[in-house]
Each structure stands twice: as structure tokens, then as C-alpha cells.
Design a protein around this motif. Sequence first.
Motif, PDB file in Angstrom:
ATOM      1  N   ILE A  97       1.034  -1.187   0.058  1.00 42.20           N
ATOM      2  CA  ILE A  97       0.125   0.032  -0.020  1.00 42.20           C
ATOM      3  C   ILE A  97       1.011   1.085   0.062  1.00 42.20           C
ATOM      4  O   ILE A  97       0.344   2.140  -0.480  1.00 42.20           O
ATOM      5  CB  ILE A  97      -0.861  -0.208   1.281  1.00 42.20           C
ATOM      6  CG1 ILE A  97      -2.038  -1.500   1.015  1.00 42.20           C
ATOM      7  CG2 ILE A  97      -1.773   1.271   1.437  1.00 42.20           C
ATOM      8  CD1 ILE A  97      -2.697  -1.561   2.453  1.00 42.20           C
ATOM      9  N   ASP A  98       1.918   1.236   0.530  1.00 39.62           N
ATOM     10  CA  ASP A  98       3.005   2.327   0.566  1.00 39.62           C
ATOM     11  C   ASP A  98       3.168   2.710  -0.813  1.00 39.62           C
ATOM     12  O   ASP A  98       3.173   4.167  -0.962  1.00 39.62           O
ATOM     13  CB  ASP A  98       4.315   1.777   0.937  1.00 39.62           C
ATOM     14  CG  ASP A  98       4.562   2.121   2.535  1.00 39.62           C
ATOM     15  OD1 ASP A  98       3.462   2.307   3.192  1.00 39.62           O
ATOM     16  OD2 ASP A  98       5.627   1.726   2.975  1.00 39.62           O
ATOM     17  N   ALA A  99       3.224   2.180  -1.910  1.00 40.76           N
ATOM     18  CA  ALA A  99       3.322   2.525  -3.239  1.00 40.76           C
ATOM     19  C   ALA A  99       2.148   3.692  -3.838  1.00 40.76           C
ATOM     20  O   ALA A  99       2.355   4.326  -4.537  1.00 40.76           O
ATOM     21  CB  ALA A  99       3.433   1.425  -4.144  1.00 40.76           C
ATOM     22  N   ALA A 100       1.102   3.486  -3.048  1.00 40.16           N
ATOM     23  CA  ALA A 100      -0.004   4.288  -3.387  1.00 40.16           C
ATOM     24  C   ALA A 100      -0.169   5.539  -2.689  1.00 40.16           C
ATOM     25  O   ALA A 100      -1.135   6.467  -2.861  1.00 40.16           O
ATOM     26  CB  ALA A 100      -1.343   3.451  -3.012  1.00 40.16           C
ATOM     27  N   GLY A 101       0.857   5.930  -1.708  1.00 43.37           N
ATOM     28  CA  GLY A 101       0.908   7.088  -0.913  1.00 43.37           C
ATOM     29  C   GLY A 101       0.293   6.903   0.381  1.00 43.37           C
ATOM     30  O   GLY A 101      -0.120   8.121   0.870  1.00 43.37           O
TER      31      GLY A 101
END
Length: 392
Positions: A97-101
Motif C-alpha cells: 500500500i505504501d506505493a499508493a501514497g
Amino acid sequence: MRILHTSDWHLGRSFHREGMLGPQARFVDHLLEVVESERVDLVVVAGDVYDRALPPVDAVRLADETLVRLARSRATVVLSSGNHDSAQRLGFSARLIDAAGVHLRTDLAGVGTPVVVHDDAGPVAVHAIPYLDPHAVADPWGLDQRSHQAALTEAMHRIRTDLGARTGTRSVVLAHAFVAGAQPSDSERDISVGGVARVPTSVFDGIDYVALGHLHGAHVLDDHIRYSGSPLAYSFSEASHRKGSWLVDLAADATVHAEFVEAPVPRPLARLRGTLEELLADPAHAIHEDAWVEATLTDESRPLDAMDRLRRRFPHTLMLAFATSRAAVGAPGASLASGRTDRDIAREFLRELRGIEPDPAELAELYRAVDACCADPDADTLVGAASGEGGT
């Protein structure tokens, strides 16, 4: 950098059996509107996303929808777990989920590793501290004491070590804790260990902005240390609270300017006290007729059908309590004493409970009920004055 500080959503919680998922969804709509209208750069959520470790399916669905909408917004999101959350469940797929900000920080191993965001003035290191159970962290962190202060002190040591290796970086810390100087309400879960739950504000010395969660009232402990409180009321003790979030501007020189953004109120709360007739007749209470009501009746004798009668004027009455000058049933000095017959005890109980003597018809029914539960062949006979006839 413009920061929106919120916490304690408690998705899935009810308010005295009133479902709150609808109001919680409306708060999410409000939150996204503020992000866009106020051009928020960073949303920080300081714990208690859910109300319990195993949240209901509808609450999980709302949380999922909320995170997707936040990921599509203009803001970076940092979210930590609270004492009501399951850190493992809330943090599931955090790295993905980090990749989505949207940055979920629920793991002890991540304490001291920040999310770094930038604005025109440079970097801001956002350190999120998940709720720290002193018993759970004492062994992994090698703590000499099992206390909230020891756990948070160690967490802040790790954070300061990271910040000390950075230059020209402003700092934001999220923490879910009971910090001295703030007052709790009735709706927070006790997190005390050994009777000591509070930690001093000095634990956070040197941090530019501290976004706190756990207490449900908004508090300003210092210009740069604040509780946002819960966005909705979860007990009548919060009737006087202003609910919402802090909109914080963190300047290039690390000074803080904050203003409170009020959240939508699904229904006002009212705490009313007086005799039943006073509450039903007083025109001053007209403003509370659409509120969720907690009523405390001061009648010396408990009125019959009190809740039904209250709800004719206040349809959303949720709690009813009684406060009289009479001793509580069974309290020292009350007339229930040993050596009395079953009938005497039942009669005295009814009289103490209602504050008036039962009438003959009531006594007849009461005695029949007592005798029906009594296996003693020498049970009292019905009193003629009560029933007009004899029998067992």
C-alpha cells in the motif's frame, strides 16, 4: 506544509446501540472535502481506525473505501495503529500500500524509520508510533520497566537517532497515548498499566509537531502538541466536545499555526436532569427534542412507563437513570433485613424500588408469584386484606 491531523475514527462502533456507520461515512466525505478545499499536503491518523481488533465487515469495507479515496487525493497519508486496532490486521499489505501514497505504520520494527515528504521548504520526516503495549515491547526492546513512559521514551530515542542524522529536516510524530495535561472521557478504553498510564509532554521535546490520538476530546497541550479527538461523540460525557480535526501549517522555520475544522454532527447530545413532569413540560427543553438524550430523573418515586413517556417528547432518548435522595435498595440502612419472610422481603423490595407502598391488588399478584416459587409447604398464606380470600 499543510497537515490534517485526525484520529480515533473507531469505525464499526455504535452509540448506545445506535449504528454509527452512516455518520462515520459522512465524516469520511467531509475529510476528503477538507483535503481538497484546503489543499492539504499530509493527512496523519493517530490510531484507533477501528473500534475493535476484529471489526465488522461493513467497517472494513468503509476503511478500504476511505484509504482508496485518500490514495487518489492530493495528500500523502500516514496512519498508525491504536490500542483498539489489531496492528497485524490493520498493517496487512502495508509495504504494498505504501506505493499508493498511504503509509500504514503498525509494526514495532518500523519505529524510527520515517515517511519523508517534501514541500518547497524541504523535507519533513513523519515518524508514526503505533500504540505501544508496555508488556509487549519490554522484552523485544530490552526495557528495564514495563510502563508507557519507558516504551515511549525508547520509541522517541529511536526517532531522535534518525532525526540526528538528518539536516534541515522538520519533524512530525504521531503517537497514540495518554499524555499528561489532557482529560479523558467515558468512551476511551483504559490503557493503564500498574495504575500509571500518563506520560509527560517532555517525552516529545524537540519535535516540531506532535499529533496525538487516544483521548476523544480535542486538547492543546502545547502549541505543537495536540489531540484531535474523535470526529464523532461516542459517549454522553462528550456532549460539550467540539468534534473535528486540526488543520496545521508547518512553516519553513518549523513554527506551527493550527486551526480547528469542525466535523459534521449527526445528532446533538443532551443530558437532562429533573423530575419526569419537569422534563416533559419545560419549554426550555424544546431545543433538545431532536437530540440523543440521556435523562436522569429525580422523582422520589419512580414514575411508571418513564422511558415511553420521555420518548413521546424526546424520540431519541437513549439512556434513562434515576437519582433520588432515598437509599439504594439493599444499601446499609435499607429496610431489607434478615428474619423476614419471603413475602416481606419481596414487599419491602418493591416499596424501596418504587418509593411507594404497593396497593392491595399488586400485593396479591406479588404474593402469588412468591408462593409459586416457594417449595416450602409452610409458605405464607395470602393476606385477606390484600386478596380478599385465603389460600396458599
